[in-house]
Design an enzyme around this catalytic site. Sequence first.
Site, mmCIF file in Angstrom:
data_model
loop_
_atom_site.group_PDB
_atom_site.id
_atom_site.type_symbol
_atom_site.label_atom_id
_atom_site.label_comp_id
_atom_site.label_asym_id
_atom_site.label_seq_id
_atom_site.Cartn_x
_atom_site.Cartn_y
_atom_site.Cartn_z
ATOM 1 N N TYR A 1 -11.250 0.695 10.637
ATOM 2 C CA TYR A 1 -12.465 1.074 9.905
ATOM 3 C C TYR A 1 -12.826 0.089 8.801
ATOM 4 C CZ TYR A 1 -8.623 3.419 7.400
ATOM 5 O OH TYR A 1 -7.425 3.713 6.793
ATOM 6 N N LYS A 2 -12.077 -0.998 8.667
ATOM 7 C CA LYS A 2 -12.414 -2.014 7.672
ATOM 8 C C LYS A 2 -13.284 -3.081 8.343
ATOM 9 C CE LYS A 2 -8.065 -1.159 5.189
ATOM 10 N NZ LYS A 2 -8.602 -0.349 4.100
ATOM 11 N N PHE B 1 0.847 -1.188 0.000
ATOM 12 C CA PHE B 1 0.000 0.000 0.000
ATOM 13 C C PHE B 1 0.888 1.245 0.000
ATOM 14 C CE2 PHE B 1 -2.969 3.104 1.816
ATOM 15 C CZ PHE B 1 -4.076 2.866 1.019
ATOM 16 N N ASP C 1 1.813 -5.117 9.053
ATOM 17 C CA ASP C 1 0.663 -4.275 8.748
ATOM 18 C C ASP C 1 -0.554 -5.193 8.729
ATOM 19 O OD1 ASP C 1 -1.443 -2.930 7.468
ATOM 20 O OD2 ASP C 1 -0.073 -1.724 6.246
ATOM 21 N N ARG D 1 -12.031 -5.480 -6.486
ATOM 22 C CA ARG D 1 -11.982 -6.211 -5.214
ATOM 23 C C ARG D 1 -13.400 -6.422 -4.694
ATOM 24 N NH1 ARG D 1 -7.956 -3.499 -0.988
ATOM 25 N NH2 ARG D 1 -9.709 -2.073 -0.949
#
Length: 410
Positions: free
Chosen positions: A229-230, A127, A204, A378
Amino acid sequence: MTLTYDDAVAMDLADPLAAFRDEFLRGDDPVAYLDGNSLGRPPRRTLERVEDVLRRQWGEGLIRSWEDGWLELPEQVGDRLAAACLGAAAGQTVIAESTSVNLYKAIHAACGLREGRDEIVATDADFPTDRFLVESVAGARGMTVRWLSPDVVEGVTADQLAAVLSERTAVVLLSHVDYRSGVLLDMAAVTEQIHAAGAVVIWDLCHSAGVIPLALDAVGADLAVGCTYKYLNAGPGAPAFVYVAERHLSAVRQPITGWWSSKDRFAMGPSYEADPSIRAMLSGTAYVPGIVAVDASVSLVAEAGIDAIREKAVALTEHCVALVDAWLVPHGFTVASPREPARRGGHVTVQGPRAREVADAMYAAKVIPDFRNPDMIRLGLSPLTTSYAELWTALDVTRQIVEGDRQLSV
Protein backbone atom coordinates in the site's frame (compact mmCIF):
# COMPACT_ATOMS: atom_id res chain seq x y z
CA MET A 1 21.89 26.46 -8.17
CA THR A 2 18.60 25.93 -6.31
CA LEU A 3 15.72 24.55 -8.34
CA THR A 4 13.21 27.23 -9.37
CA TYR A 5 9.52 26.69 -9.95
CA ASP A 6 10.02 27.19 -13.68
CA ASP A 7 12.80 24.57 -13.58
CA ALA A 8 10.41 22.17 -11.87
CA VAL A 9 7.69 22.73 -14.46
CA ALA A 10 10.19 22.14 -17.26
CA MET A 11 11.32 18.89 -15.62
CA ASP A 12 7.70 17.74 -15.41
CA LEU A 13 7.24 18.42 -19.11
CA ALA A 14 10.31 16.31 -19.89
CA ASP A 15 9.48 13.56 -17.38
CA PRO A 16 9.01 10.18 -19.15
CA LEU A 17 6.78 9.05 -16.27
CA ALA A 18 4.56 12.15 -16.27
CA ALA A 19 1.68 10.43 -18.05
CA PHE A 20 1.31 7.96 -15.19
CA ARG A 21 -0.01 10.72 -12.92
CA ASP A 22 -3.24 10.59 -14.94
CA GLU A 23 -3.56 6.90 -14.05
CA PHE A 24 -4.45 7.87 -10.48
CA LEU A 25 -7.64 9.22 -8.96
CA ARG A 26 -6.93 12.63 -7.48
CA GLY A 27 -10.31 13.98 -6.30
CA ASP A 28 -10.10 17.07 -4.07
CA ASP A 29 -6.33 17.23 -4.21
CA PRO A 30 -4.12 18.78 -1.53
CA VAL A 31 -1.52 21.33 -2.57
CA ALA A 32 1.09 18.58 -2.32
CA TYR A 33 0.89 14.95 -1.23
CA LEU A 34 4.23 13.76 0.14
CA ASP A 35 3.06 10.70 2.04
CA GLY A 36 2.98 8.08 -0.71
CA ASN A 37 5.59 6.16 1.27
CA SER A 38 2.84 5.50 3.84
CA LEU A 39 -0.23 5.26 1.61
CA GLY A 40 -0.09 5.60 -2.15
CA ARG A 41 -2.76 7.21 -4.28
CA PRO A 42 -5.55 5.02 -5.76
CA PRO A 43 -4.98 3.91 -9.37
CA ARG A 44 -8.04 4.30 -11.59
CA ARG A 45 -7.60 0.79 -12.92
CA THR A 46 -7.75 -0.59 -9.38
CA LEU A 47 -11.23 0.86 -8.95
CA GLU A 48 -12.29 -0.72 -12.25
CA ARG A 49 -10.77 -4.11 -11.43
CA VAL A 50 -12.25 -4.30 -7.94
CA GLU A 51 -15.68 -3.22 -9.20
CA ASP A 52 -15.50 -6.04 -11.75
CA VAL A 53 -14.73 -8.50 -8.95
CA LEU A 54 -17.70 -7.31 -6.92
CA ARG A 55 -20.27 -6.84 -9.67
CA ARG A 56 -19.43 -9.52 -12.22
CA GLN A 57 -17.16 -12.17 -10.72
CA TRP A 58 -18.88 -12.29 -7.34
CA GLY A 59 -22.26 -10.84 -8.30
CA GLU A 60 -22.76 -13.09 -11.33
CA GLY A 61 -20.24 -15.89 -10.96
CA LEU A 62 -20.81 -16.39 -7.25
CA ILE A 63 -18.89 -19.38 -5.85
CA ARG A 64 -18.05 -20.60 -9.36
CA SER A 65 -15.50 -17.81 -9.61
CA TRP A 66 -13.17 -19.71 -7.29
CA GLU A 67 -12.74 -22.36 -9.97
CA ASP A 68 -12.69 -19.69 -12.68
CA GLY A 69 -9.48 -18.12 -11.39
CA TRP A 70 -9.69 -16.97 -7.79
CA LEU A 71 -7.95 -20.05 -6.38
CA GLU A 72 -4.69 -19.29 -8.18
CA LEU A 73 -4.59 -15.54 -7.48
CA PRO A 74 -2.12 -15.57 -4.53
CA GLU A 75 0.60 -17.26 -6.61
CA GLN A 76 -0.21 -15.61 -9.94
CA VAL A 77 -0.16 -12.08 -8.59
CA GLY A 78 2.85 -12.95 -6.44
CA ASP A 79 4.73 -14.00 -9.57
CA ARG A 80 3.76 -10.79 -11.36
CA LEU A 81 4.93 -8.68 -8.42
CA ALA A 82 8.17 -10.66 -8.24
CA ALA A 83 8.85 -10.09 -11.93
CA ALA A 84 7.98 -6.39 -11.83
CA CYS A 85 10.06 -5.31 -8.85
CA LEU A 86 11.56 -8.09 -6.71
CA GLY A 87 14.02 -9.66 -9.11
CA ALA A 88 12.65 -13.10 -8.31
CA ALA A 89 11.69 -16.03 -10.52
CA ALA A 90 8.20 -17.50 -10.45
CA GLY A 91 7.08 -19.86 -7.72
CA GLN A 92 8.67 -18.07 -4.76
CA THR A 93 6.23 -15.26 -3.89
CA VAL A 94 2.61 -15.18 -2.75
CA ILE A 95 0.18 -12.41 -1.82
CA ALA A 96 -1.45 -13.09 1.54
CA GLU A 97 -2.63 -11.52 4.77
CA SER A 98 -0.87 -8.50 6.31
CA THR A 99 2.81 -7.68 6.59
CA SER A 100 2.65 -8.49 10.31
CA VAL A 101 1.17 -11.94 9.77
CA ASN A 102 3.61 -12.73 6.98
CA LEU A 103 6.55 -11.51 9.03
CA TYR A 104 5.46 -13.68 11.97
CA LYS A 105 5.31 -16.68 9.69
CA ALA A 106 8.64 -15.85 8.05
CA ILE A 107 10.54 -15.44 11.35
CA HIS A 108 9.23 -18.76 12.66
CA ALA A 109 9.97 -20.48 9.35
CA ALA A 110 13.49 -19.04 9.18
CA CYS A 111 14.27 -20.17 12.72
CA GLY A 112 13.14 -23.65 11.75
CA LEU A 113 15.73 -23.68 8.98
CA ARG A 114 18.48 -23.31 11.60
CA GLU A 115 17.44 -25.65 14.39
CA GLY A 116 20.05 -25.79 17.15
CA ARG A 117 20.87 -22.09 16.89
CA ASP A 118 19.25 -19.92 19.55
CA GLU A 119 19.74 -16.25 18.64
CA ILE A 120 17.87 -13.77 16.46
CA VAL A 121 19.51 -10.51 15.38
CA ALA A 122 17.42 -7.39 14.77
CA THR A 123 17.70 -3.62 15.25
CA ASP A 124 16.26 -1.76 18.20
CA ALA A 125 15.24 1.13 15.95
CA ASP A 126 13.28 -0.86 13.37
CA PHE A 127 9.56 -0.44 12.77
CA PRO A 128 7.62 -1.49 15.89
CA THR A 129 5.98 -4.50 14.22
CA ASP A 130 9.37 -5.98 13.35
CA ARG A 131 10.69 -5.52 16.89
CA PHE A 132 7.54 -6.77 18.58
CA LEU A 133 7.34 -9.89 16.43
CA VAL A 134 11.01 -10.74 16.92
CA GLU A 135 10.46 -10.60 20.67
CA SER A 136 7.29 -12.68 20.35
CA VAL A 137 8.90 -15.42 18.26
CA ALA A 138 12.05 -15.47 20.39
CA GLY A 139 9.95 -15.88 23.52
CA ALA A 140 7.87 -18.68 22.01
CA ARG A 141 10.95 -20.59 20.81
CA GLY A 142 13.15 -19.96 23.85
CA MET A 143 15.62 -17.86 21.87
CA THR A 144 17.66 -14.75 22.64
CA VAL A 145 17.49 -11.48 20.70
CA ARG A 146 20.74 -9.68 19.92
CA TRP A 147 19.82 -6.06 19.29
CA LEU A 148 21.75 -3.74 16.99
CA SER A 149 21.61 0.04 17.52
CA PRO A 150 22.40 1.59 14.13
CA ASP A 151 22.87 5.28 13.50
CA VAL A 152 19.72 6.74 11.96
CA VAL A 153 21.55 7.98 8.86
CA GLU A 154 24.37 5.44 8.53
CA GLY A 155 22.24 2.35 9.12
CA VAL A 156 23.54 -1.10 10.00
CA THR A 157 27.26 -1.45 9.34
CA ALA A 158 29.38 -4.52 8.59
CA ASP A 159 31.26 -4.01 11.86
CA GLN A 160 28.04 -3.93 13.88
CA LEU A 161 26.90 -7.15 12.27
CA ALA A 162 30.25 -8.82 12.78
CA ALA A 163 30.05 -8.05 16.50
CA VAL A 164 26.84 -10.06 16.97
CA LEU A 165 26.99 -12.81 14.35
CA SER A 166 28.15 -16.19 15.66
CA GLU A 167 27.53 -19.91 15.48
CA ARG A 168 24.46 -19.24 17.65
CA THR A 169 22.83 -16.87 15.14
CA ALA A 170 19.80 -18.44 13.46
CA VAL A 171 18.11 -15.48 11.80
CA VAL A 172 18.82 -11.85 11.04
CA LEU A 173 15.86 -9.55 10.32
CA LEU A 174 16.65 -6.22 8.64
CA SER A 175 14.75 -3.51 6.83
CA HIS A 176 16.25 -2.88 3.40
CA VAL A 177 15.23 0.79 3.71
CA ASP A 178 14.99 2.37 7.17
CA TYR A 179 11.45 3.68 7.68
CA ARG A 180 12.82 6.72 9.51
CA SER A 181 15.71 8.09 7.46
CA GLY A 182 15.41 6.16 4.21
CA VAL A 183 18.94 4.75 4.53
CA LEU A 184 19.35 1.91 2.01
CA LEU A 185 21.40 -1.14 2.94
CA ASP A 186 23.62 -3.01 0.50
CA MET A 187 21.50 -6.15 0.26
CA ALA A 188 24.11 -8.24 -1.56
CA ALA A 189 26.95 -7.45 0.86
CA VAL A 190 24.82 -7.84 3.98
CA THR A 191 23.31 -11.12 2.79
CA GLU A 192 26.78 -12.48 2.03
CA GLN A 193 28.04 -11.54 5.49
CA ILE A 194 25.07 -13.20 7.20
CA HIS A 195 25.41 -16.36 5.12
CA ALA A 196 29.10 -16.54 5.95
CA ALA A 197 28.04 -16.89 9.60
CA GLY A 198 25.69 -19.72 8.65
CA ALA A 199 22.55 -17.73 9.41
CA VAL A 200 19.38 -16.95 7.44
CA VAL A 201 18.33 -13.41 6.53
CA ILE A 202 14.81 -12.00 6.28
CA TRP A 203 14.45 -8.71 4.42
CA ASP A 204 11.64 -6.28 5.23
CA LEU A 205 10.92 -4.60 1.88
CA CYS A 206 8.07 -2.31 2.93
CA HIS A 207 9.93 0.85 1.87
CA SER A 208 11.67 -0.80 -1.10
CA ALA A 209 9.05 -2.63 -3.14
CA GLY A 210 7.90 -0.55 -6.07
CA VAL A 211 10.55 2.18 -5.83
CA ILE A 212 13.92 0.37 -5.82
CA PRO A 213 15.02 -2.39 -8.22
CA LEU A 214 15.59 -5.55 -6.21
CA ALA A 215 17.44 -8.74 -7.07
CA LEU A 216 16.36 -11.25 -4.43
CA ASP A 217 17.40 -14.29 -6.43
CA ALA A 218 20.72 -12.86 -7.57
CA VAL A 219 21.87 -11.83 -4.09
CA GLY A 220 20.81 -15.13 -2.54
CA ALA A 221 18.12 -13.73 -0.24
CA ASP A 222 16.40 -16.33 1.94
CA LEU A 223 13.03 -14.80 2.84
CA ALA A 224 11.42 -11.41 2.38
CA VAL A 225 8.17 -9.69 3.26
CA GLY A 226 6.64 -6.39 2.30
CA CYS A 227 3.47 -4.36 2.09
CA THR A 228 1.71 -3.22 -1.08
CA TYR A 229 0.00 0.00 0.00
CA LYS A 230 3.02 2.33 -0.14
CA TYR A 231 4.84 2.70 -3.46
CA LEU A 232 2.76 -0.15 -4.93
CA ASN A 233 -0.46 1.83 -4.37
CA ALA A 234 -2.71 -1.17 -3.70
CA GLY A 235 -4.85 0.57 -1.09
CA PRO A 236 -5.17 0.83 2.70
CA GLY A 237 -4.64 -2.53 4.35
CA ALA A 238 -3.99 -4.26 1.02
CA PRO A 239 -2.59 -7.81 1.29
CA ALA A 240 1.15 -8.09 1.71
CA PHE A 241 3.64 -10.45 0.05
CA VAL A 242 6.06 -13.06 1.27
CA TYR A 243 9.03 -14.49 -0.64
CA VAL A 244 10.84 -17.75 0.11
CA ALA A 245 13.83 -18.76 -1.98
CA GLU A 246 13.21 -21.93 -3.96
CA ARG A 247 16.06 -23.76 -2.20
CA HIS A 248 14.17 -23.49 1.11
CA LEU A 249 10.68 -24.48 -0.05
CA SER A 250 11.02 -28.18 0.70
CA ALA A 251 12.08 -27.49 4.30
CA VAL A 252 10.24 -24.33 5.26
CA ARG A 253 7.48 -24.66 7.86
CA GLN A 254 5.36 -21.83 9.21
CA PRO A 255 3.13 -21.79 12.29
CA ILE A 256 -0.26 -20.65 10.93
CA THR A 257 -1.14 -23.89 9.19
CA GLY A 258 -4.50 -22.95 7.73
CA TRP A 259 -6.15 -25.04 5.07
CA TRP A 260 -4.83 -22.93 2.18
CA SER A 261 -1.27 -24.02 2.96
CA SER A 262 -2.06 -27.74 3.00
CA LYS A 263 -0.97 -30.08 0.23
CA ASP A 264 -4.54 -30.96 -0.77
CA ARG A 265 -6.78 -28.27 0.64
CA PHE A 266 -10.01 -29.87 -0.57
CA ALA A 267 -9.23 -33.35 0.77
CA MET A 268 -10.42 -32.26 4.20
CA GLY A 269 -8.11 -34.90 5.67
CA PRO A 270 -7.56 -35.68 9.34
CA SER A 271 -4.03 -34.28 9.57
CA TYR A 272 -1.99 -31.43 8.12
CA GLU A 273 0.58 -31.90 5.38
CA ALA A 274 2.26 -28.78 4.04
CA ASP A 275 2.12 -27.99 0.34
CA PRO A 276 5.64 -28.43 -1.12
CA SER A 277 5.41 -25.14 -3.04
CA ILE A 278 5.31 -21.49 -1.99
CA ARG A 279 1.66 -22.16 -1.11
CA ALA A 280 3.05 -23.48 2.18
CA MET A 281 3.29 -19.84 3.31
CA LEU A 282 -0.45 -19.25 2.91
CA SER A 283 -2.90 -19.65 5.76
CA GLY A 284 -6.52 -18.66 5.31
CA THR A 285 -8.84 -18.06 2.37
CA ALA A 286 -7.49 -15.48 -0.06
CA TYR A 287 -9.03 -12.00 0.09
CA VAL A 288 -9.85 -11.68 -3.58
CA PRO A 289 -10.64 -7.93 -3.89
CA GLY A 290 -7.41 -7.07 -2.12
CA ILE A 291 -5.25 -9.34 -4.26
CA VAL A 292 -6.87 -8.01 -7.42
CA ALA A 293 -6.04 -4.48 -6.20
CA VAL A 294 -2.41 -5.56 -5.84
CA ASP A 295 -2.48 -7.01 -9.35
CA ALA A 296 -3.79 -3.76 -10.82
CA SER A 297 -1.17 -1.65 -9.08
CA VAL A 298 1.67 -4.00 -9.96
CA SER A 299 0.71 -3.67 -13.62
CA LEU A 300 1.46 0.07 -13.39
CA VAL A 301 4.93 -0.60 -12.00
CA ALA A 302 5.56 -3.15 -14.75
CA GLU A 303 4.49 -0.68 -17.45
CA ALA A 304 6.58 2.17 -16.06
CA GLY A 305 9.60 -0.03 -15.41
CA ILE A 306 11.27 -0.25 -12.02
CA ASP A 307 14.54 1.20 -13.34
CA ALA A 308 12.78 4.31 -14.64
CA ILE A 309 10.94 4.63 -11.34
CA ARG A 310 14.23 4.46 -9.44
CA GLU A 311 15.80 7.06 -11.73
CA LYS A 312 13.02 9.53 -10.98
CA ALA A 313 13.12 8.71 -7.26
CA VAL A 314 16.80 9.64 -7.20
CA ALA A 315 16.12 12.89 -9.06
CA LEU A 316 13.23 13.84 -6.75
CA THR A 317 15.18 13.12 -3.58
CA GLU A 318 18.25 14.97 -4.91
CA HIS A 319 16.20 18.11 -5.55
CA CYS A 320 14.47 17.69 -2.19
CA VAL A 321 17.79 17.61 -0.34
CA ALA A 322 19.00 20.67 -2.26
CA LEU A 323 15.87 22.67 -1.41
CA VAL A 324 16.02 21.65 2.25
CA ASP A 325 19.64 22.78 2.34
CA ALA A 326 18.77 26.12 0.76
CA TRP A 327 15.53 26.91 2.56
CA LEU A 328 15.30 24.97 5.83
CA VAL A 329 18.84 24.34 7.04
CA PRO A 330 19.39 28.08 7.69
CA HIS A 331 16.48 27.84 10.15
CA GLY A 332 17.98 25.00 12.19
CA PHE A 333 16.76 21.98 10.22
CA THR A 334 19.01 19.13 9.13
CA VAL A 335 18.76 16.40 6.51
CA ALA A 336 18.36 13.15 8.42
CA SER A 337 18.81 10.96 5.35
CA PRO A 338 21.92 9.82 3.50
CA ARG A 339 23.16 12.37 1.01
CA GLU A 340 24.51 9.79 -1.42
CA PRO A 341 21.66 8.72 -3.76
CA ALA A 342 22.92 5.12 -3.82
CA ARG A 343 22.37 4.90 -0.06
CA ARG A 344 18.92 6.50 0.00
CA GLY A 345 15.46 5.10 -0.68
CA GLY A 346 12.42 7.04 -1.90
CA HIS A 347 11.93 9.47 0.97
CA VAL A 348 13.90 12.28 2.61
CA THR A 349 13.65 13.01 6.32
CA VAL A 350 14.28 16.37 7.93
CA GLN A 351 14.72 17.14 11.59
CA GLY A 352 14.42 20.49 13.23
CA PRO A 353 13.02 22.72 15.95
CA ARG A 354 9.28 22.46 16.62
CA ALA A 355 9.02 19.75 13.97
CA ARG A 356 5.62 18.59 15.20
CA GLU A 357 4.22 22.11 14.92
CA VAL A 358 5.79 22.61 11.51
CA ALA A 359 4.22 19.38 10.29
CA ASP A 360 0.83 20.46 11.65
CA ALA A 361 1.16 23.79 9.85
CA MET A 362 2.03 21.96 6.65
CA TYR A 363 -1.14 19.91 7.01
CA ALA A 364 -3.16 23.09 7.58
CA ALA A 365 -1.70 24.48 4.34
CA LYS A 366 -2.73 21.25 2.55
CA VAL A 367 0.84 20.01 2.20
CA ILE A 368 0.74 16.42 3.46
CA PRO A 369 4.02 15.02 4.86
CA ASP A 370 4.47 12.25 7.43
CA PHE A 371 5.60 12.93 10.99
CA ARG A 372 7.56 10.43 13.07
CA ASN A 373 8.37 10.97 16.74
CA PRO A 374 10.13 12.73 18.17
CA ASP A 375 11.17 15.28 15.54
CA MET A 376 11.20 13.74 12.06
CA ILE A 377 9.24 15.04 9.07
CA ARG A 378 9.32 12.48 6.26
CA LEU A 379 8.88 13.70 2.71
CA GLY A 380 7.73 10.72 0.65
CA LEU A 381 8.38 11.14 -3.06
CA SER A 382 6.43 8.56 -5.03
CA PRO A 383 7.75 8.67 -8.63
CA LEU A 384 4.53 7.66 -10.39
CA THR A 385 2.46 10.34 -8.67
CA THR A 386 4.75 13.09 -7.37
CA SER A 387 5.67 15.89 -9.76
CA TYR A 388 8.72 18.13 -9.50
CA ALA A 389 6.45 21.18 -9.26
CA GLU A 390 4.55 19.53 -6.41
CA LEU A 391 7.81 18.95 -4.55
CA TRP A 392 8.94 22.55 -5.11
CA THR A 393 5.60 23.93 -3.92
CA ALA A 394 5.61 21.75 -0.81
CA LEU A 395 9.03 22.97 0.26
CA ASP A 396 8.21 26.56 -0.61
CA VAL A 397 5.21 26.36 1.73
CA THR A 398 7.41 24.79 4.40
CA ARG A 399 9.96 27.58 3.94
CA GLN A 400 7.24 30.17 4.53
CA ILE A 401 6.16 28.31 7.68
CA VAL A 402 9.62 28.19 9.25
CA GLU A 403 10.30 31.80 8.24
CA GLY A 404 7.13 32.87 10.01
CA ASP A 405 5.16 33.99 6.94
CA ARG A 406 2.62 31.27 7.73
CA GLN A 407 1.43 30.74 11.29
CA LEU A 408 2.55 27.64 13.15
CA SER A 409 -0.14 25.44 14.68
CA VAL A 410 -0.17 25.49 18.46
